[in-house]
Design an enzyme around this catalytic site. Sequence first.
Site, PDB file in Angstrom:
ATOM      1  CB  THR A 141      -4.594  23.059 -34.617  1.00 25.65           C
ATOM      2  OG1 THR A 141      -3.518  24.003 -34.721  1.00 25.65           O
ATOM      3  CG2 THR A 141      -5.001  22.603 -36.007  1.00 25.65           C
ATOM      4  CG  ASP A 142      -4.973  22.133 -28.905  1.00 24.67           C
ATOM      5  OD1 ASP A 142      -6.085  22.720 -28.881  1.00 24.67           O
ATOM      6  OD2 ASP A 142      -4.812  20.973 -28.485  1.00 24.67           O
ATOM      7  CB  CYS A 143       0.140  24.502 -32.386  1.00 29.33           C
ATOM      8  SG  CYS A 143      -0.251  23.434 -33.786  1.00 29.33           S
ATOM      9  CE1 TYR A 144       1.036  27.837 -37.014  1.00 31.65           C
ATOM     10  CE2 TYR A 144       0.797  25.440 -37.113  1.00 31.65           C
ATOM     11  CZ  TYR A 144       1.579  26.573 -37.259  1.00 31.65           C
ATOM     12  OH  TYR A 144       2.891  26.459 -37.640  1.00 31.65           O
TER      13      TYR A 144
END
Length: 389
Positions: A141-144
């Site tokens: 994901t964008d954050c992970y």
Amino acid sequence: MAEHQVNKTIQEINDRIRRGKAVVVNAHEMVEIVRKEGKVRAAQEVDVVTTGTFSPMCSSGLLFNIGQQPPVMKVSKLWLNNVPCYSGIAAVDAYLGCTEPSEDDPLNKVHPGRFAYGGAHVMEDLLRGKAVHLRAEAYGTDCYPRRELDKDITLADLPNAVMFNPRNCYQNYNCAVNLTSRTIYTYMGPLKSNCANANYATAGQLSPLFNDPYFRTIGMGTRIFLGGGTGYVIGEGTQHVSKPQRNERGLPENPSGTLMLKGDFKQMDARYVRAQSILGYGVSLAVGVGIPIPMLNEEMAFFTGVCDADITMPVKDYGYDYPNGIPRQLTRVTFEELKSGEIMVNGKKTATIPLTSYSMSLEVADELKAWIERGEFLLTEKVADIPSY
């Protein structure tokens, strides 16, 4: 002259422990004390009775966190030594069940169900300081953004590691036999044909929940010995039966009470946490659990005076009956009879085989006793009851 009623508090007992004045005995010793002195005198003289069990406890596992390293990751699948862990918890939290088998277990490929390695073995390896291989996958994901992780780790590399066991310390259990004409393979171990052996578990008079059958002192928040370290009861376990049929001593006559337990895995000792491969069934974990019983009154002295001859267990057929969900009770036998090595079932002499180690159960009780006598372990008040009526 009539004997005075005994009424102690855990606070008073803890004060005696701090001052090195507490009288602590194991449950085996308490049997003789109650027999000779009676329950009132025993309650006056003894402050704590330590119990213990060391037995396969399949509903056990490890709740852990692997920590983050840049780029960070939200794990969706994770394996330790090719044993799958459940990762649907949080970014890098996972749960390893002790019965989960390795995906590349060579023995399982040749003989399905005959696992040689699984979650329990990973747990023991970690406690012994061995490196295990961690493999993780993520969808990103964008954050992970990280999608893969592949490395060797030791227990010291895990920021958090908690033994979390949904169901331990059965209060009573079946004695298993097999009336069919073929050997069958069960969680109670291999059962030979035509009732050739009878397998049983629990530690009898040492077993924690036989010494407090109504959960007078054991409840949420009770501090215990767990796997060689300090743990806690966090409530009733799964499959807990709160209103079992009881005998005249209040002892359940069938599988009944269970406990949900947790403890700091990093404190534990592989001597009291051992992997087991049960032929034809799978993997399990033998766990040492010791629970202190405070002698608050003569009622608790009476309960902790329980002996192997007081405990009866149902003998049930795991060949025809158990798989179909209608296990008939063939007979009842005392734990004393089971320990003798032979019982009678349907008119036939049948060899008995314990799954629980009585000697290790006694060692657990004695180790907990030593902790208390040295002032290293204080008792706790339960903060919520476990249903028992």
